[in-house]
Motif scaffolding. Structure first.
Motif, PDB file in Angstrom:
ATOM      1  N   ILE B  39      74.050   4.933 -22.979  1.00  0.00           N
ATOM      2  CA  ILE B  39      75.005   5.813 -22.711  1.00  0.00           C
ATOM      3  C   ILE B  39      74.550   6.763 -22.710  1.00  0.00           C
ATOM      4  O   ILE B  39      75.003   7.876 -21.791  1.00  0.00           O
ATOM      5  CB  ILE B  39      76.341   5.816 -23.930  1.00  0.00           C
ATOM      6  N   LEU B  44      77.198   5.686 -14.385  1.00  0.00           N
ATOM      7  CA  LEU B  44      78.711   5.571 -14.796  1.00  0.00           C
ATOM      8  C   LEU B  44      78.261   3.881 -15.351  1.00  0.00           C
ATOM      9  O   LEU B  44      78.876   3.206 -16.381  1.00  0.00           O
ATOM     10  CB  LEU B  44      79.343   5.435 -13.982  1.00  0.00           C
ATOM     11  N   VAL B  47      76.760   3.585 -18.310  1.00  0.00           N
ATOM     12  CA  VAL B  47      77.625   4.051 -19.076  1.00  0.00           C
ATOM     13  C   VAL B  47      78.479   3.147 -20.102  1.00  0.00           C
ATOM     14  O   VAL B  47      78.818   2.953 -21.020  1.00  0.00           O
ATOM     15  CB  VAL B  47      78.835   5.545 -18.881  1.00  0.00           C
ATOM     16  N   PHE B  51      78.851   1.546 -23.453  1.00  0.00           N
ATOM     17  CA  PHE B  51      80.121   1.539 -24.283  1.00  0.00           C
ATOM     18  C   PHE B  51      80.771   0.746 -24.603  1.00  0.00           C
ATOM     19  O   PHE B  51      81.459   0.177 -25.654  1.00  0.00           O
ATOM     20  CB  PHE B  51      81.599   2.206 -23.197  1.00  0.00           C
ATOM     21  N   ILE B  54      78.621  -0.275 -27.220  1.00  0.00           N
ATOM     22  CA  ILE B  54      78.820   0.131 -28.994  1.00  0.00           C
ATOM     23  C   ILE B  54      79.859  -0.324 -29.013  1.00  0.00           C
ATOM     24  O   ILE B  54      80.357  -0.508 -30.412  1.00  0.00           O
ATOM     25  CB  ILE B  54      78.684   1.867 -28.125  1.00  0.00           C
ATOM     26  N   GLY B  55      81.265  -0.639 -28.170  1.00  0.00           N
ATOM     27  CA  GLY B  55      82.624  -0.398 -28.788  1.00  0.00           C
ATOM     28  C   GLY B  55      82.606  -2.978 -29.451  1.00  0.00           C
ATOM     29  O   GLY B  55      82.870  -2.498 -30.394  1.00  0.00           O
ATOM     30  N   VAL B  58      81.440  -1.946 -33.107  1.00  0.00           N
ATOM     31  CA  VAL B  58      81.547  -0.945 -33.928  1.00  0.00           C
ATOM     32  C   VAL B  58      82.848  -2.622 -34.382  1.00  0.00           C
ATOM     33  O   VAL B  58      83.192  -1.807 -35.583  1.00  0.00           O
ATOM     34  CB  VAL B  58      82.755   0.616 -33.230  1.00  0.00           C
ATOM     35  N   ASN B  59      83.597  -2.876 -33.503  1.00  0.00           N
ATOM     36  CA  ASN B  59      84.192  -4.309 -33.516  1.00  0.00           C
ATOM     37  C   ASN B  59      83.509  -5.221 -34.765  1.00  0.00           C
ATOM     38  O   ASN B  59      84.742  -5.661 -36.043  1.00  0.00           O
ATOM     39  CB  ASN B  59      84.613  -4.277 -32.390  1.00  0.00           C
ATOM     40  N   MET B 102      90.270   0.761 -21.826  1.00  0.00           N
ATOM     41  CA  MET B 102      88.409   1.786 -21.200  1.00  0.00           C
ATOM     42  C   MET B 102      87.833   0.680 -20.589  1.00  0.00           C
ATOM     43  O   MET B 102      87.963   2.242 -19.764  1.00  0.00           O
ATOM     44  CB  MET B 102      88.519   2.040 -22.567  1.00  0.00           C
ATOM     45  N   LEU B 106      87.188   2.713 -17.413  1.00  0.00           N
ATOM     46  CA  LEU B 106      86.037   3.147 -16.516  1.00  0.00           C
ATOM     47  C   LEU B 106      85.543   2.689 -14.855  1.00  0.00           C
ATOM     48  O   LEU B 106      84.148   3.444 -14.386  1.00  0.00           O
ATOM     49  CB  LEU B 106      85.174   3.605 -17.654  1.00  0.00           C
TER      50      LEU B 106
END
Lengths: 572, 201
Positions: B39, B44, B47, B51, B54-55, B58-59, B102, B106
């Motif tokens: 990120i 992009l 990135v 994302f 990391i998503g 976190v899930n 998202m 993106l």
């Protein structure tokens, strides 16, 4: 079964309505994609209904927080939506602002200054108006959901809804500038969402619940260092959204490139949702005056100082009104953070600080949105927002000049306007707390106020008062803006002036909201009307709980729900 | 183990252990670390990949928050003692859906950026760089006619406004300080004349 019908329509029925109305409106607006008139009617009707519902909630919640539990499962199993005084006040002012901005956007037709010189057909072609109204309504739904959420995960969902809508609105049309600015905005917002989600999962792991009232009961029991970590994670997530220094760099870059009504609603509402979340979590979840909490307050004080001063110094350096206003937006978030950091505690000065924070948020929403709308008018009339290419607007368009001057002076805090009253409230609270750092902040906020005046008067001189530079022919720039744009901007400026006239009642209401926040128990009791000791119990509930302010709060939760099989939602 | 937490666990309705699987904890660490690295890139697309990572991390964290895995949380399958936490799974599903949306947005934005610019790099704030250059050169942030040294005094201007100053008199004009005004500031007569004319058009 007839018995169910009257119990369906209670004050609790109103609570989910703002969210439902907006989502339904968004769906309908999408269906009528090819009928712009129907779409406009739907959007406007939806938002006006939202204002009415919010006004009703404001009156009803003054008697005690209204709780609606979705699916009629009692909290913490059901997802609770809570409308207490703070939520209702934020909801009402947001919906009024949304109506004004929508009116303005309709009159403008979503063509903005960057399209001057293009024909109407080209503008239509360039900007897909059909998606503007549904997206705007989804944004409204997200904002309403965030204000009403009584559950941390629901707050996260509210944030995601409003952010997803804001990504679309910010990059609407997909022009070069907006994609460039939008990519920064989107990436920063995504990171903040991930931080928030990580915080949510940690809080769930530590406490086994995400219901805010339930958390207020359980968080005091966990290890202080773990609690401090959770508090900092939440502050980090909300700090990015609220644009608190040093997490504010994204804002002045991304906001100015969007069309005026989009920037206006972002500036007014999105950062304030972050501020609202900080107020809510700081007062409800982390009220205990332990060592860690004191250090967090000190940290917030220092950050507030830097937010104010660095933000306003940025504003002074700008030569574009939109960017200048974006920097003042960052700077004035500092005032709210200052007030919030003083709010921690049970004393009278903490109460005053909380009330001042709430009043300032309300004032700032109206004033900042009004200013951005007026700058949209300036862009139309003057053909630019660069101060080097503007001039003589006071003679050319006295109406715009008055509309700019009033909120500008209001923002700077000239007596007797509401900005002055808000700042006096915050500074008084700071003086009452009397901590040396608080005094530094008091000085800082006075200096920031003066610098705001300096920046705005400079903008006023350049754009309105001074003659235009010789090489700029103002007359060749944009034509007169449609009347609706003037009317909408005038309406919002009037609202901000009404906050001055009715500052007494509004401040009293904010004071009562602050009492509820500082105490916290009334919120918990509203969510768990059966008593907090058997919070895990679910059952039939229709009773009145005495509020601590002496008000009776009515909590109607329908009837006849059993809690079988519901225990899965509440364990570690 | 914090005291409050262990006390809480004793009241917990389901007696599943809070100790999560070490493999999953490790996976969260690896996902988030790799995601943060990606990120921080300019492109992009990277990135976006960051994302996603990391998503996912976190899930999995949300899943871990639900405690140890157990049988499916359906009434009747079990007496409730070894069920896994359905709430954590529900939240995880919600956040997966949000992450998916998202990612879609993106990637659309990265594609649009590639269409417009031929690359998908996140660019610096152009305006900011311009203002910084001004500051570096020591210039004013913007030209300010009021603040310029115009070499004529307020008295001259006042005389000009009241029309008792003979501007056509060549000798007087030469003697007046107005002549000494350097470009870009024009003599007051010219400035006001031009703008007045402009205002009437």
């Amino acid at each position: 079964m007839n018995l169910w019908i009257p119990s369906l329509w209670t004050s609790a029925t109103l609570v989910p309505l703002p969210v439902l109305l907006c989502l339904t409106g968004a769906g309908l607006a999408l269906v009528f994609q090819r009928h712009p008139r129907a779409q406009r009617a739907i959007a406007m009707t939806t938002l006006i209904l939202m204002v009415l519902v919010a006004a009703l909630l404001l009156v009803l919640s003054d008697r005690g927080a209204i709780v609606a539990v979705i699916g009629n499962w009692a909290a913490p199993v059901g997802i609770a939506l809570v409308a207490d005084r703070l939520s209702a006040l934020m909801l009402l002012i947001s919906s009024i602002v949304l109506v004004c901005v929508l009116w303005y956007a309709m009159a403008q037709g979503i063509g903005d200054g960057s399209n001057i010189g293009r024909s109407e057909a080209e503008r239509q072609d360039l900007l897909p108006v059909a998606i503007y109204h549904p997206t705007f309504l989804i944004l409204a739904a997200g904002v309403a959901n965030a204000f009403l959420a009584g559950d941390l995960f629901n707050l996260y969902v509210g944030f995601e809804v409003l952010l997803a809508a804001s990504y679309v609105l910010l990059t609407i049309g997909g022009t070069r500038d907006r994609i460039r600015a939008g990519s920064i905005y989107v990436v920063v917002a995504l990171v903040s969402s991930l931080v928030f989600l990580a915080a949510v999962s940690m809080i769930y792991a530590a406490t086994g619940t995400l219901n805010l009232a339930h958390l207020a009961l359980r968080l005091p029991d966990i290890d202080p260092s773990v609690r401090l970590g959770l508090q900092l994670m939440l502050l980090l997530a909300f700090g990015i959204k609220a644009a608190i220094f040093p997490l504010s760099a994204w804002l002045p870059d991304s906001y100015p490139t969007a069309p005026a009504p989009v920037t206006a609603v972002f500036a007014g509402l999105l950062t304030k949702v972050g501020v609202y979340s900080i107020i809510r979590t700081q007062t409800l979840l982390f009220p205990s005056p332990d060592v860690g909490s004191v250090w967090v307050d000190r940290l917030l004080l220092v950050l507030a100082l830097f937010t104010m001063v660095v933000g306003i110094l940025g504003a002074v350096a700008q030569d574009d009104i939109k960017r200048l206003l974006s920097f003042t937006l960052v700077s004035h978030i500092g005032y709210m953070v200052f007030a919030i950091s003083l709010a921690d505690g049970q004393g009278a000065e903490n109460l005053g600080a909380t009330a001042a924070a709430i009043f300032y948020v309300i004032h700032h929403i109206t004033v900042q949105t009004a200013l951005f709308l007026v700058v949209g008018l300036v862009e139309r009339r003057g053909g630019s927002t660069s101060l080097d290419r503007l001039g003589g607007l006071a003679k050319l368009a006295p109406g715009i000049a008055v509309l700019f001057f009033l909120p500008a002076m209001n923002l700077a805090g000239i007596p007797p306007l509401s900005g002055f009253l808000g700042k006096v409230g915050i500074i008084t609270a700071g003086a009452q707390v009397g901590h040396p750092l608080a005094w530094v902040l008091v000085v800082g906020s006075v200096v920031t106020s003066l610098l705001t005046l300096y920046a705005l008067v400079k903008a006023w001189n350049k754009a309105f008062w001074q003659d235009a530079p010789d090489d700029v022919l103002v007359e060749k720039a944009g034509d007169k803006a449609p009347r609706g744009m003037y009317a909408a901007a005038t309406a919002l400026v009037t609202v901000s002036l009404a906050l001055t006239v009715f500052a007494g009642p509004v401040h009293n209401y904010a004071g009562r909201a602050a009492t509820g926040l500082i105490d916290g128990r009334s919120y918990v009791e509203a969510v768990f009307p059966g008593g907090t000791e058997n919070a895990d119990d679910t059952g039939v509930r229709d009773q009145e709980v005495a509020d601590d302010d002496g008000f009776d709060e009515e909590v109607h939760q329908g009837a006849g729900v059993k809690g079988t099989g519901a225990q899965g939602a509440d364990h570690g | 183990m914090p005291q409050g937490l262990s006390a809480f666990m004793q009241d917990a309705t389901i007696v599943s252990s809070m100790v999560p699987s070490a493999v999953l904890v490790l996976a969260v660490g690896v996902f988030v670390a790799a995601g943060v690295y990606l990120i921080l890139e300019r492109s992009l697309t990277r990135v976006l990949l960051g994302f996603v990572l990391i998503g996912n991390g976190v899930n999995i964290m949300l899943l871990l928050a639900g405690g140890q895995a157990g049988v499916a949380p359906i009434i009747g399958t079990d007496n409730g003692e070894s069920m896994s936490d359905p709430l954590a799974q529900a939240m995880m599903l919600t956040s997966i859906v949000i992450t998916l949306a998202m990612v879609a947005f993106l990637s659309a934005m990265a594609y649009r950026s590639w269409q417009l610019y031929g690359h998908d790099e996140v660019q610096d704030d152009i305006e900011d760089a311009r203002v910084a250059r001004h500051a570096h050169r020591g210039e004013a942030a913007y030209t300010d006619l009021d603040a310029m040294d115009l070499a004529w005094t307020l008295d001259d201007e006042a005389a000009e406004v009241h029309d008792d100053y003979d501007i056509d008199d060549g000798a007087a004009a030469e003697a007046s300080p107005v002549v000494a005004v350097a470009s870009p500031a024009a003599p007051p007569a010219a400035r006001f004349g031009a703008s007045r004319q402009g205002g009437q058009q």
